[in-house]
Design a protein around this motif. Sequence first.
Motif, short mmCIF file in Angstrom:
data_model
loop_
_atom_site.label_atom_id
_atom_site.label_comp_id
_atom_site.label_asym_id
_atom_site.label_seq_id
_atom_site.Cartn_x
_atom_site.Cartn_y
_atom_site.Cartn_z
N VAL A 10 0.77 -1.20 0.00
CA VAL A 10 0.13 0.05 -0.09
C VAL A 10 0.87 1.21 -0.06
O VAL A 10 0.61 1.96 -0.67
N SER A 11 1.87 1.45 0.59
CA SER A 11 2.89 2.32 0.72
C SER A 11 3.55 2.43 -0.83
O SER A 11 3.37 3.88 -1.35
N GLY A 46 -6.61 9.68 -3.97
CA GLY A 46 -7.48 10.03 -2.78
C GLY A 46 -7.88 8.72 -2.11
O GLY A 46 -7.51 8.55 -0.62
N THR A 47 -8.31 7.69 -2.91
CA THR A 47 -8.55 6.45 -2.31
C THR A 47 -7.51 5.63 -1.66
O THR A 47 -7.41 4.89 -0.77
N ALA A 51 -6.81 4.41 1.94
CA ALA A 51 -6.32 3.01 2.34
C ALA A 51 -5.09 2.83 3.15
O ALA A 51 -4.75 2.15 3.81
N PHE A 52 -3.98 3.77 2.65
CA PHE A 52 -2.75 3.71 3.50
C PHE A 52 -3.07 4.11 4.74
O PHE A 52 -2.43 3.37 5.58
N VAL A 53 -3.65 4.93 5.11
CA VAL A 53 -3.98 5.60 6.74
C VAL A 53 -4.71 4.42 7.29
O VAL A 53 -4.29 4.07 8.49
N ALA A 133 -12.50 -2.20 3.09
CA ALA A 133 -13.27 -1.74 1.79
C ALA A 133 -14.51 -0.77 1.93
O ALA A 133 -14.43 0.25 1.48
N VAL A 134 -15.50 -1.08 2.89
CA VAL A 134 -16.56 -0.29 3.17
C VAL A 134 -15.98 1.01 3.82
O VAL A 134 -16.31 2.33 3.62
N VAL A 135 -15.12 1.08 4.85
CA VAL A 135 -14.46 1.98 5.30
C VAL A 135 -13.88 3.00 4.55
O VAL A 135 -14.05 4.40 4.56
#
Length: 151
Positions: A10-11, A46-47, A51-53, A133-135
């Motif tokens: 993800v990074s 942005g997505t 997702a990273f956070v 994924a919902v979050v």
Amino acid sequence: MSPRLLYRTVSIAEAVTWTALIAAMVARYAAGAEVPFFFAIGLAHGTVFIAFVVTTVVVGLNQRWPWWLIVVAGLTAVPPYGTLVMDAVLERRRRLEGGWRTEAGDDPRDRGPIDRLLRWFLRHPWMFAVVLAVVVAVLTTVALVAGPPVG
């Protein structure tokens, strides 16, 4: 997938979307070219940022990082390529070692509600993936409604 591999993946994805966004902004603002898929690049960035956070919080809780390290690691997504630097720092300090904590150990923190919930989700990875994924989708929608960042 180990916590290390998830965080690293993800990074890198966050850095890749930064590259695409920077290239689109240079084309749009410096060169005066209209990038037809500018919105899509911004949305992807942005997505992946969100997702990273979220990934940072999950991995940080699993690896028992102090709260301040989770916050700092999450904030490294703000400057371009900060996630890659943080990944290298975490690797050097051995903060990404170990697997997922799916069972309680002797550590008293394992009896806490956050650790119990994390272990439950880690034992149900498909449900965890859907919830995450919902979050991410909800947070992305909120960001879209709020509008672009002001610079």
